[in-house]
Design a protein around this motif. Structure first.
Motif, PDB file in Angstrom:
ATOM      1  N   ASN A 239      47.044 -26.715  13.038  1.00 13.65           N
ATOM      2  CA  ASN A 239      46.056 -27.775  13.264  1.00 13.65           C
ATOM      3  C   ASN A 239      45.614 -27.748  14.797  1.00 13.65           C
ATOM      4  OD1 ASN A 239      48.326 -28.816  14.545  1.00 13.65           O
ATOM      5  ND2 ASN A 239      47.963 -30.996  13.794  1.00 13.65           N
ATOM      6  N   GLN A 240      44.459 -28.586  14.819  1.00 15.99           N
ATOM      7  CA  GLN A 240      43.795 -28.317  16.310  1.00 15.99           C
ATOM      8  C   GLN A 240      44.545 -28.987  17.495  1.00 15.99           C
ATOM      9  OE1 GLN A 240      40.892 -27.006  17.297  1.00 15.99           O
ATOM     10  NE2 GLN A 240      41.185 -25.917  15.353  1.00 15.99           N
ATOM     11  N   LYS A 241      45.496 -30.189  17.292  1.00 16.63           N
ATOM     12  CA  LYS A 241      46.144 -30.656  18.231  1.00 16.63           C
ATOM     13  C   LYS A 241      47.196 -29.582  18.695  1.00 16.63           C
ATOM     14  CE  LYS A 241      48.092 -34.288  20.197  1.00 16.63           C
ATOM     15  NZ  LYS A 241      47.421 -35.004  21.243  1.00 16.63           N
ATOM     16  N   ALA A 242      47.588 -28.656  17.829  1.00 16.75           N
ATOM     17  CA  ALA A 242      48.770 -27.616  18.378  1.00 16.75           C
ATOM     18  C   ALA A 242      47.886 -26.740  19.348  1.00 16.75           C
ATOM     19  CB  ALA A 242      49.251 -26.953  17.314  1.00 16.75           C
ATOM     20  N   PHE A 243      46.535 -26.234  19.284  1.00 14.75           N
ATOM     21  CA  PHE A 243      45.633 -25.285  19.737  1.00 14.75           C
ATOM     22  C   PHE A 243      45.659 -26.071  21.182  1.00 14.75           C
ATOM     23  CE2 PHE A 243      44.638 -23.211  15.995  1.00 14.75           C
ATOM     24  CZ  PHE A 243      44.742 -21.940  16.137  1.00 14.75           C
ATOM     25  N   HIS A 244      44.972 -27.295  21.172  1.00 18.40           N
ATOM     26  CA  HIS A 244      44.654 -28.111  22.216  1.00 18.40           C
ATOM     27  C   HIS A 244      45.908 -28.358  23.411  1.00 18.40           C
ATOM     28  CE1 HIS A 244      41.105 -29.271  20.022  1.00 18.40           C
ATOM     29  NE2 HIS A 244      40.513 -28.651  21.123  1.00 18.40           N
ATOM     30  N   PHE A 245      47.125 -28.663  22.690  1.00 21.45           N
ATOM     31  CA  PHE A 245      48.238 -29.017  23.627  1.00 21.45           C
ATOM     32  C   PHE A 245      48.779 -27.563  24.267  1.00 21.45           C
ATOM     33  CE2 PHE A 245      52.621 -29.487  24.429  1.00 21.45           C
ATOM     34  CZ  PHE A 245      52.706 -30.285  24.924  1.00 21.45           C
ATOM     35  N   GLY A 246      48.805 -26.662  23.468  1.00 21.90           N
ATOM     36  CA  GLY A 246      49.241 -25.554  24.038  1.00 21.90           C
ATOM     37  C   GLY A 246      48.360 -24.585  24.782  1.00 21.90           C
ATOM     38  N   GLU A 247      46.912 -25.169  24.753  1.00 23.05           N
ATOM     39  CA  GLU A 247      46.024 -24.111  25.217  1.00 23.05           C
ATOM     40  C   GLU A 247      45.878 -23.026  24.630  1.00 23.05           C
ATOM     41  OE1 GLU A 247      45.877 -24.302  29.577  1.00 23.05           O
ATOM     42  OE2 GLU A 247      45.733 -26.624  29.655  1.00 23.05           O
ATOM     43  N   LEU A 248      46.034 -22.749  23.403  1.00 20.91           N
ATOM     44  CA  LEU A 248      46.102 -21.633  22.595  1.00 20.91           C
ATOM     45  C   LEU A 248      44.854 -20.987  21.888  1.00 20.91           C
ATOM     46  CD1 LEU A 248      49.289 -22.358  20.724  1.00 20.91           C
ATOM     47  CD2 LEU A 248      49.331 -21.217  22.726  1.00 20.91           C
ATOM     48  N   GLN A 249      44.502 -19.899  21.752  1.00 19.53           N
ATOM     49  CA  GLN A 249      43.345 -19.264  21.122  1.00 19.53           C
ATOM     50  C   GLN A 249      44.045 -19.044  19.624  1.00 19.53           C
ATOM     51  OE1 GLN A 249      40.287 -19.281  22.280  1.00 19.53           O
ATOM     52  NE2 GLN A 249      41.183 -20.457  23.912  1.00 19.53           N
TER      53      GLN A 249
ATOM     54  N   GLN B 178      50.516 -34.954  15.707  1.00 18.83           N
ATOM     55  CA  GLN B 178      51.521 -34.176  15.195  1.00 18.83           C
ATOM     56  C   GLN B 178      50.961 -32.668  15.451  1.00 18.83           C
ATOM     57  OE1 GLN B 178      53.494 -34.839  11.456  1.00 18.83           O
ATOM     58  NE2 GLN B 178      52.970 -36.983  11.499  1.00 18.83           N
ATOM     59  N   PHE B 179      51.963 -31.613  15.679  1.00 22.93           N
ATOM     60  CA  PHE B 179      51.895 -30.175  15.777  1.00 22.93           C
ATOM     61  C   PHE B 179      52.037 -29.571  14.341  1.00 22.93           C
ATOM     62  CE2 PHE B 179      53.324 -30.638  20.178  1.00 22.93           C
ATOM     63  CZ  PHE B 179      51.982 -31.062  20.770  1.00 22.93           C
ATOM     64  N   ILE B 180      51.071 -29.134  13.514  1.00 24.31           N
ATOM     65  CA  ILE B 180      51.448 -28.774  12.232  1.00 24.31           C
ATOM     66  C   ILE B 180      50.906 -27.364  12.015  1.00 24.31           C
ATOM     67  CG2 ILE B 180      51.020 -29.281   9.794  1.00 24.31           C
ATOM     68  CD1 ILE B 180      50.662 -32.166  10.431  1.00 24.31           C
ATOM     69  N   GLY B 181      51.756 -26.644  11.339  1.00 23.23           N
ATOM     70  CA  GLY B 181      51.406 -25.255  11.062  1.00 23.23           C
ATOM     71  C   GLY B 181      51.723 -25.143   9.416  1.00 23.23           C
ATOM     72  N   LEU B 182      50.962 -24.247   9.026  1.00 16.54           N
ATOM     73  CA  LEU B 182      51.110 -23.765   7.446  1.00 16.54           C
ATOM     74  C   LEU B 182      51.403 -22.279   7.441  1.00 16.54           C
ATOM     75  CD1 LEU B 182      50.834 -24.673   4.541  1.00 16.54           C
ATOM     76  CD2 LEU B 182      48.400 -23.772   4.667  1.00 16.54           C
ATOM     77  N   LEU B 183      52.801 -22.089   6.711  1.00 12.31           N
ATOM     78  CA  LEU B 183      53.297 -20.822   6.802  1.00 12.31           C
ATOM     79  C   LEU B 183      53.448 -20.260   5.302  1.00 12.31           C
ATOM     80  CD1 LEU B 183      56.370 -21.430   9.124  1.00 12.31           C
ATOM     81  CD2 LEU B 183      54.170 -20.422   9.825  1.00 12.31           C
ATOM     82  N   ALA B 184      53.216 -18.951   5.144  1.00 16.53           N
ATOM     83  CA  ALA B 184      53.611 -18.307   4.057  1.00 16.53           C
ATOM     84  C   ALA B 184      54.942 -18.286   3.657  1.00 16.53           C
ATOM     85  CB  ALA B 184      52.921 -16.932   3.925  1.00 16.53           C
ATOM     86  N   THR B 185      55.531 -18.135   2.548  1.00 16.75           N
ATOM     87  CA  THR B 185      57.042 -18.054   2.281  1.00 16.75           C
ATOM     88  C   THR B 185      57.591 -16.873   3.176  1.00 16.75           C
ATOM     89  OG1 THR B 185      56.527 -16.687   0.359  1.00 16.75           O
ATOM     90  CG2 THR B 185      56.758 -18.926   0.073  1.00 16.75           C
ATOM     91  N   GLU B 186      57.003 -15.883   3.625  1.00 16.60           N
ATOM     92  CA  GLU B 186      57.360 -14.702   4.362  1.00 16.60           C
ATOM     93  C   GLU B 186      57.481 -15.131   5.961  1.00 16.60           C
ATOM     94  OE1 GLU B 186      54.512 -14.359   2.464  1.00 16.60           O
ATOM     95  OE2 GLU B 186      55.414 -13.464   0.763  1.00 16.60           O
ATOM     96  N   GLY B 187      56.882 -16.181   6.204  1.00 11.38           N
ATOM     97  CA  GLY B 187      56.838 -16.778   7.415  1.00 11.38           C
ATOM     98  C   GLY B 187      55.747 -16.531   8.332  1.00 11.38           C
ATOM     99  N   ILE B 188      54.763 -15.871   7.731  1.00 13.52           N
ATOM    100  CA  ILE B 188      53.450 -15.546   8.362  1.00 13.52           C
ATOM    101  C   ILE B 188      52.698 -16.967   8.554  1.00 13.52           C
ATOM    102  CG2 ILE B 188      51.300 -14.124   8.323  1.00 13.52           C
ATOM    103  CD1 ILE B 188      52.738 -12.273   6.207  1.00 13.52           C
ATOM    104  N   VAL B 189      52.068 -17.017   9.795  1.00 11.16           N
ATOM    105  CA  VAL B 189      51.266 -18.223   9.960  1.00 11.16           C
ATOM    106  C   VAL B 189      49.840 -18.174   9.248  1.00 11.16           C
ATOM    107  CG1 VAL B 189      50.151 -19.689  11.811  1.00 11.16           C
ATOM    108  CG2 VAL B 189      52.326 -18.438  12.365  1.00 11.16           C
TER     109      VAL B 189
END
Length: 59
Positions: A44-54, A29-40
């Protein structure tokens, strides 16, 4: 000096981290944790690897 509340907070934090970590690091799963204001706050590492993101790409 009474450090009981400090020790209880530390135990609570570690218990919460122990329960949360396997969910957040689920390899399917691609999982992100957001603040109530929508700030990332975290992704998780799966999302970084899949999207080749930094980190700066996500923030």
């Amino acid at each position: 000096m009474d450090i009981t509340s400090c020790l209880q907070a530390k135990v609570s934090f570690h218990e919460s981290e122990r329960r949360f970590s396997p969910i957040f690091n689920d390899p399917c799963q691609f999982i992100g944790l957001l603040a109530t204001e929508g700030i990332v706050l975290a992704v998780n590492q799966k999302a970084f690897h899949f999207g080749e993101l930094q980190t700066q790409d996500v923030v």
